[in-house]
Every structure is written in structure tokens, then in C-alpha cells.
Design a protein around this motif. Structure first.
Motif, short mmCIF file in Angstrom:
data_model
loop_
_atom_site.label_atom_id
_atom_site.label_comp_id
_atom_site.label_asym_id
_atom_site.label_seq_id
_atom_site.Cartn_x
_atom_site.Cartn_y
_atom_site.Cartn_z
N GLU A 87 0.82 -1.20 0.00
CA GLU A 87 0.00 0.00 0.00
C GLU A 87 0.86 1.26 0.00
OE1 GLU A 87 -2.83 -0.22 3.22
OE2 GLU A 87 -4.24 -1.26 1.93
N ARG A 88 0.35 2.28 -0.69
CA ARG A 88 0.97 3.61 -0.75
C ARG A 88 -0.12 4.63 -0.50
NH1 ARG A 88 5.65 4.21 -3.10
NH2 ARG A 88 5.13 6.20 -4.01
N LEU A 89 0.27 5.84 -0.12
CA LEU A 89 -0.70 6.90 0.08
C LEU A 89 -1.06 7.54 -1.26
CD1 LEU A 89 0.46 8.80 3.27
CD2 LEU A 89 -1.59 7.40 2.98
N PHE A 90 -2.35 7.77 -1.44
CA PHE A 90 -2.85 8.43 -2.64
C PHE A 90 -3.78 9.56 -2.23
CE2 PHE A 90 -1.54 4.44 -4.46
CZ PHE A 90 -1.15 4.76 -5.75
N ILE A 143 -4.01 10.12 -7.02
CA ILE A 143 -2.70 10.67 -7.35
C ILE A 143 -1.72 10.22 -6.28
CG2 ILE A 143 -1.38 12.80 -7.69
CD1 ILE A 143 -4.21 14.13 -8.24
N ASP A 144 -0.64 9.55 -6.70
CA ASP A 144 0.37 9.06 -5.76
C ASP A 144 0.90 10.23 -4.94
OD1 ASP A 144 2.83 8.12 -4.58
OD2 ASP A 144 2.79 6.48 -6.02
N SER A 145 0.99 10.05 -3.64
CA SER A 145 1.44 11.14 -2.76
C SER A 145 2.86 11.59 -3.08
CB SER A 145 1.34 10.72 -1.29
OG SER A 145 2.21 9.64 -1.03
N ASP A 146 3.66 10.74 -3.74
CA ASP A 146 5.01 11.15 -4.15
C ASP A 146 4.97 12.30 -5.15
OD1 ASP A 146 6.16 9.27 -2.53
OD2 ASP A 146 6.70 7.88 -4.16
N ASP A 176 -9.66 13.24 -0.26
CA ASP A 176 -9.08 12.59 0.90
C ASP A 176 -7.70 12.03 0.55
OD1 ASP A 176 -8.91 11.54 3.44
OD2 ASP A 176 -10.33 9.91 3.11
N VAL A 177 -6.95 11.69 1.57
CA VAL A 177 -5.70 10.96 1.39
C VAL A 177 -5.86 9.63 2.12
CG1 VAL A 177 -3.23 10.91 1.90
CG2 VAL A 177 -4.32 13.06 1.25
N ALA A 178 -5.54 8.55 1.44
CA ALA A 178 -5.71 7.23 2.05
C ALA A 178 -4.74 6.25 1.42
CB ALA A 178 -7.15 6.74 1.86
N PRO A 179 -4.43 5.16 2.16
CA PRO A 179 -3.54 4.14 1.60
C PRO A 179 -4.31 3.19 0.68
CG PRO A 179 -4.09 3.61 3.87
CD PRO A 179 -4.75 4.92 3.56
N ILE A 226 -3.62 8.26 -11.73
CA ILE A 226 -3.01 9.00 -12.85
C ILE A 226 -1.63 9.53 -12.47
CG2 ILE A 226 -5.24 9.64 -13.84
CD1 ILE A 226 -4.72 12.50 -12.69
N ASP A 227 -0.86 9.83 -13.51
CA ASP A 227 0.47 10.42 -13.38
C ASP A 227 0.35 11.89 -13.80
OD1 ASP A 227 3.09 11.26 -13.63
OD2 ASP A 227 3.72 9.57 -14.86
#
Length: 144
Positions: A2-5, A17-20, A91-94, A128-129
Motif C-alpha cells: 500500500e501507498r498513500l494516494f 494521485i500518488d502522494s510522491d 481525501d488521502v488514504a492508503p 493517474i500520473d
């Protein structure tokens, strides 16, 4: 894994959107138009002592553009900051990034921007990127 999006709404579609790729989220103030800029460049805005290029993401996706969006995701591409306009920030979530399901057909620039999908409450959300939606700076520098 899991990553934050960051979940946002863009052109009537919920996207992840990837938090990176997210430096911050902001409300955009006054935007100064840039003559002869690409259609997807709304203009320039001052943000926390720096100037950012404001990208009309709907236009970057090949849609009509000119949305009245005032919220933006700040991202950095090749050392430059861009304010990517979005309709709504949710929101931000994994989530776990998964490949797009076979048979999923995306139109136009959505296909280029797609990185995969995440699943929220049993529903697929397109990941998306943002860098794909930034106009090619080489082309911008060569305009007459």
C-alpha cells in the motif's frame, strides 16, 4: 504494497494521485495569462514566494478546459512547480496500486495519464500520473 494516494475529482472523474507527486494542495488566487502559451497553460500564479505554472488539467486531457476550478495540486516536474487544477480534493488514504483491468478502454489523454487503478469501497478509481499532463516544455520554448 500500500501507498498513500490523494483522491481528487478531475473533469467529473474521481482519480487517485500518488502522494510522491504531491508537494501540497492549495487554493489558487489570481492567475496571470501567458501570451502564446499552450492551451492547457492557464497562466502563472504567485504561491508562497514562488511562481508556479497553472495547468488546466481538463485542457491537458484534451477536453474543453476552462473549468472554474480554484483548487490545485502542486507537483514538481523536472525541477519546476506546477499547479494542477482539480474540481474537488477529497481525501488521502492508503491503497494498493493495481494494473488496469483487461478490457478497460480509456479515451484520449486519459489513456496516457493512467498508471493503474486503486479500489475504494469496492469501486475502481483511476490512478493517474500528473507529469503526463504537464505540457512538453521543449515544445513551449520553440513556439513563434
Amino acid at each position: 504494497m500500500e501507498r498513500l494516494f490523494l483522491l481528487a475529482e478531475l473533469a467529473g472523474r474521481t482519480v487517485a494521485i500518488d502522494s510522491d507527486q504531491v508537494e501540497s494542495v492549495v487554493d489558487i488566487g489570481e492567475v496571470t495569462a501567458v501570451p502564446r502559451a499552450a492551451k492547457s497553460i492557464r497562466g502563472l500564479a504567485a504561491l508562497r514566494s514562488r511562481v508556479v505554472t497553472v495547468v488546466d488539467t481538463e485542457a491537458a486531457l484534451g477536453l474543453n478546459g476552462c473549468s472554474l476550478a480554484r483548487r490545485a495540486v502542486i507537483t514538481r516536474v523536472d525541477g519546476h512547480f506546477y499547479a494542477m487544477l482539480v474540481d474537488v480534493l477529497e481525501d488521502v488514504a492508503p491503497f494498493e496500486l493495481r494494473p488496469l483491468a483487461s478490457g478497460v478502454v480509456l479515451e484520449g489523454a486519459w489513456r496516457n495519464a493512467a498508471r493503474g487503478m486503486v479500489e475504494r469501497d469496492g469501486e475502481p478509481v483511476l490512478a493517474i500520473d500528473l507529469s503526463v499532463l504537464v505540457p512538453n516544455t521543449d515544445l513551449l520554448a520553440c513556439q513563434d
